[in-house]
Enzyme design. Structure first.
Site, short mmCIF file in Angstrom:
data_model
loop_
_atom_site.label_atom_id
_atom_site.label_comp_id
_atom_site.label_asym_id
_atom_site.label_seq_id
_atom_site.Cartn_x
_atom_site.Cartn_y
_atom_site.Cartn_z
N CYS A 2 0.83 -1.20 0.00
CA CYS A 2 0.00 0.00 0.00
C CYS A 2 0.87 1.25 0.00
O CYS A 2 1.99 1.25 0.50
CB CYS A 2 -0.95 0.10 1.19
SG CYS A 2 -1.97 -1.36 1.40
N ARG A 27 3.26 -0.09 -5.20
CA ARG A 27 3.11 -0.68 -3.87
C ARG A 27 1.79 -1.44 -3.71
O ARG A 27 1.53 -2.06 -2.68
CB ARG A 27 3.19 0.41 -2.80
CG ARG A 27 4.47 1.22 -2.85
CD ARG A 27 4.50 2.22 -1.73
NE ARG A 27 4.51 1.55 -0.43
CZ ARG A 27 5.58 1.08 0.16
NH1 ARG A 27 6.75 1.21 -0.40
NH2 ARG A 27 5.51 0.48 1.33
N ASN A 99 -0.96 1.80 6.01
CA ASN A 99 -0.22 0.76 5.30
C ASN A 99 0.36 -0.17 6.35
O ASN A 99 1.06 0.28 7.25
CB ASN A 99 0.90 1.42 4.48
CG ASN A 99 1.93 0.42 4.00
OD1 ASN A 99 1.62 -0.74 3.78
ND2 ASN A 99 3.16 0.87 3.83
N GLY A 100 0.05 -1.46 6.28
CA GLY A 100 0.58 -2.42 7.25
C GLY A 100 -0.52 -3.37 7.69
O GLY A 100 -1.57 -3.46 7.06
N GLU A 484 5.19 -14.47 -13.73
CA GLU A 484 4.77 -13.25 -13.02
C GLU A 484 4.04 -12.26 -13.93
O GLU A 484 3.05 -11.67 -13.53
CB GLU A 484 6.04 -12.60 -12.45
CG GLU A 484 5.84 -11.39 -11.59
CD GLU A 484 7.17 -10.87 -11.04
OE1 GLU A 484 8.23 -11.18 -11.61
OE2 GLU A 484 7.12 -10.14 -10.05
N HIS A 500 13.28 -37.04 -13.03
CA HIS A 500 12.86 -37.68 -11.79
C HIS A 500 11.40 -37.37 -11.46
O HIS A 500 11.01 -37.38 -10.29
CB HIS A 500 13.79 -37.25 -10.64
CG HIS A 500 15.19 -37.72 -10.84
ND1 HIS A 500 15.57 -39.04 -10.71
CD2 HIS A 500 16.30 -37.06 -11.23
CE1 HIS A 500 16.86 -39.16 -10.99
NE2 HIS A 500 17.33 -37.97 -11.31
N LYS A 595 4.99 -4.24 -5.79
CA LYS A 595 6.45 -4.18 -5.90
C LYS A 595 7.14 -4.43 -4.58
O LYS A 595 8.16 -5.11 -4.50
CB LYS A 595 6.82 -2.78 -6.42
CG LYS A 595 8.30 -2.54 -6.60
CD LYS A 595 8.78 -3.26 -7.83
CE LYS A 595 10.27 -3.09 -8.04
NZ LYS A 595 10.78 -4.11 -8.95
O1 M6R Z 1 12.45 -5.82 -2.69
P1 M6R Z 1 12.89 -7.24 -2.64
O2 M6R Z 1 14.05 -7.52 -3.53
O3 M6R Z 1 13.17 -7.73 -1.24
O4 M6R Z 1 11.66 -8.07 -3.18
C1 M6R Z 1 11.66 -9.47 -3.17
C2 M6R Z 1 10.60 -10.02 -4.08
O5 M6R Z 1 9.33 -9.63 -3.66
C3 M6R Z 1 10.80 -9.56 -5.53
O6 M6R Z 1 12.06 -9.88 -5.99
C4 M6R Z 1 9.74 -10.23 -6.46
O7 M6R Z 1 9.97 -11.59 -6.52
C5 M6R Z 1 9.77 -9.58 -7.84
N1 M6R Z 1 8.48 -9.07 -8.15
C6 M6R Z 1 10.13 -10.51 -8.93
O8 M6R Z 1 10.15 -9.89 -10.16
#
Ligand code: M6R
Length: 600
Positions: A2, A27, A99-100, A484, A500, A595
């Site tokens: 958020c 976010r 946010n949280g 994704e 396997h 993100k």
């Molecule tokens: O901000 P961070 O690198 O800690 O985020 C970790 C993951 O949430 C982030 O890498 C996520 O997997 C990406 N959206 C992948 O593209």
């Protein structure tokens, strides 16, 4: 997750809030809202969907000099206008954005708010109802706010407006990011300085469990007992143009293209005036004296961590374990005598990683964070930080941060090896410069990749990525990128592991993307390709110059094999990009995602 924006000043509240929220959509983007105070009342607008929908909903008569806004990634209650923030107290006096996650919201509801009719299913609404109740009890909003904050357990960044007070936005934070931006005759509140850079580059950090009263002419930071705290602002080092798409159709494509420049910036930043590696002496000695490195990360950063393990073990001879952050918190393995924890995180805000950081700090272990956001929570709370220098990464799918993470890990590995007196036949700055040039060549081959996508991934419902050694790690990343943003079901496998069990899924025409950049496994991975081809798979081989065969689909330029992930990942990113485009998917904001993942 958020995003929050608040503004108190003289004009243009609506545009400042909406523009800020647009920048914060990374976010979360399933619902949004703003509340603005005018002479008579609070004007509240909420929608399910994105800021573009909110823009249409906000009417032009809503002129105001203060307001708060929110873009949501749902945790409690489905995405809907009712569950969107700001939430308003039943009396109508207060509105609040959050946010949280409030962990004790059910207890608070039961203990303090019996009989109140709630208008949403969120944990957040409890806060605004409690403020209202406490305002009646204490007769003072600041005190009511502090008393309410004192009761909250969990993570929060909060902005509150009181209809009876046109001079203050009430702000508080714990674990979730929030900054106050300072202007001349106005001030802003934001989850990320990037969102309000057009207004100001001067920001005040807020620490956990602090409350801030934001007036248009001054800002008062307080502890929860009401005592004032003084703090100097910092200048946000972000270039506004880095936060714009420019002529690119998507941030993801822009960020893929930026990778060669990011490599060159890293070379510059980690080089001294004699062209030697430059690294903090304390980091060097922490690396030299630890007996094992524990890399903690999530998603793409975890995949970079796997590549980092190989670099650190091969060059610096340190045993490395790589852990998925969300697993480590609850299932902590046996630790070595002198562990060093390395947190890898683009955002520096990932809640899963942070909970490990809190835990290992309680245990007294040292921590190094490798991040793109130096002032982030993981950076502030660790002992040391290495900056990625990748510039803001806006697309939800991480690209340039991944390659920057590997480049910085390579520098760390070489520096540690040298500190330990090892002779290395590897000049990291020179090898990174070669990789940067190779990346540039690859970003110019978009048409070839687009064609490969059209011919091979056009209508497929699934795809497999296979590789061995560091190619396997890139396969995990390639598969994550593809699923994704294009929603094609994709899995990365170690080449030898497919037989396997998973080979049962290979049907006539199933795309199998194979990476072949490692000489010691070139023969083995090609045998694995033959195994799937024999069962009808459509093989698409990406090899490295020097190891290629005539039938390979694509050949990446030759770089040092330890840095091969930096170049082989580029066509994987482009594959995902064009597959998503081909399927008309929202490349930069894929469904269900955000993100910065600030909930566990
Ligand atoms: O901000 P961070 O690198 O800690 O985020 C970790 C993951 O949430 C982030 O890498 C996520 O997997 C990406 N959206 C992948 O593209």
């Amino acid at each position: 997750m958020c995003g929050i924006v608040g503004y108190i000043g003289y004009n243009n509240t609506k545009e400042i809030l909406l523009n800020g929220l647009e920048k914060l959509e990374y976010r979360g983007y399933d619902s949004a809202g703003i509340a603005m105070l005018d002479d008579n009342d609070i004007n509240l607008f909420k929608v399910k969907g994105r800021i573009a929908a909110l823009r249409q909903r906000v009417n032009d008569t809503a002129a105001s000099t203060m307001g708060i806004g929110h873009t949501r990634w749902a945790t409690h209650g489905a995405p809907s206008a009712e569950n969107a923030h700001p939430h308003q107290s039943t009396s109508g006096r207060f509105v609040l954005v959050h946010n949280g996650v409030i962990e004790n919201y059910q207890e608070l509801k039961r203990d303090y708010l019996d009989g109140i009719a709630f208008g949403s299913e969120t944990d957040t609404e409890v806060i605004v109802q409690l403020v209202d109740k406490n305002a009646e009890k204490y007769g003072d909003t600041a005190e009511a706010f502090r008393q309410t904050i004192n009761l909250l357990k969990g993570s929060y960044a909060i902005g509150l407006i009181d209809k009876q007070d046109k001079e203050t936005i009430y702000v508080a934070k714990n674990k979730s990011p929030l900054l106050v931006g300072l202007g001349d005759g106005f001030n802003v509140v934001t989850s990320d300085a990037m969102a309000t850079l057009k207004e100001t580059d001067q920001y005040l950090e807020i620490f956990d469990r602090e409350v801030v009263l934001v007036n248009r002419n001054f800002v008062e930071v307080q502890k929860l007992d009401g005592t004032a705290v003084t703090r100097s602002p910092f200048t946000a080092q972000i270039d506004v143009s880095d936060t714009e798409k420019g002529t690119y159709p998507h941030f993801m494509l822009k960020e893929i293209d930026e990778q060669p420049f990011v490599m060159r910036r890293i070379i510059q930043e980690y080089q001294d005036e004699h062209d030697r590696l430059k690294l903090d002496q304390d980091i060097r000695s922490a690396m030299k004296t630890c007996d094992r490195v524990y890399i903690i990360a999530a998603g793409t950063s975890y995949h970079a961590g796997l590549a980092g393990k190989r670099l650190l073990e091969k060059m610096a001879g340190i045993p490395v374990e790589v852990h998925v952050a969300s697993e480590f918190s609850y299932n902590t393995p046996l630790l070595s005598e002198k562990p060093l924890f390395v947190f890898i995180s683009q955002s520096g805000e990932t809640a899963d990683s942070r909970s490990v950081l809190v835990k290992i700090k309680e245990m007294g272990h040292p921590a190094l964070t490798i991040t793109n956001v130096p002032g982030s929570t993981l950076s502030r709370e660790a002992d040391f930080t290495l900056h990625l220098h990748a510039g803001p990464e806006i697309a939800v799918a991480s690209t340039k941060a991944y390659s920057a993470q590997i480049a910085v890990l390579a520098i760390l590995a070489v520096d540690t090896a040298r500190a330990k007196g090892f002779e290395l036949d590897f000049d990291p700055l020179q090898e990174l410069a070669i990789a940067a040039n190779a990346m540039e060549v690859l970003t110019e081959q978009k048409e070839t990749i687009e064609e490969l996508v059209r011919d091979n991934l056009g209508t497929t419902r699934n795809a497999f990525f296979i590789g061995r050694g560091s190619d396997y790690f890139v396969c995990l990343e390639g598969a994550l990128k593809l699923k994704e943003i294009s929603y094609i079901q994709a899995e990365g496998f170690a080449g030898g592991e497919l037989k396997h069990g998973t080979i049962a899924l290979i049907e006539e025409g199933t795309p199998v993307i194979a990476l072949a950049t490692q000489e010691n496994v070139n023969y083995a991975i090609r045998s694995n390709v033959q195994e799937v081809v024999a069962r009808g798979a459509n093989d698409i081989i990406f090899s490295m110059k020097g190891l290629e065969r005539d039938t390979d689909a694509f050949v990446v330029p030759q770089v040092h094999e330890l840095l091969a992930p930096l170049v082989s990942v580029v066509p994987m990113q482009l594959l995902a990009y064009y597959a998503a485009l081909h399927r008309d998917c929202d490349v930069d904001k894929p469904r269900n995602l955000a993100k910065s993942v600030t909930v566990e």
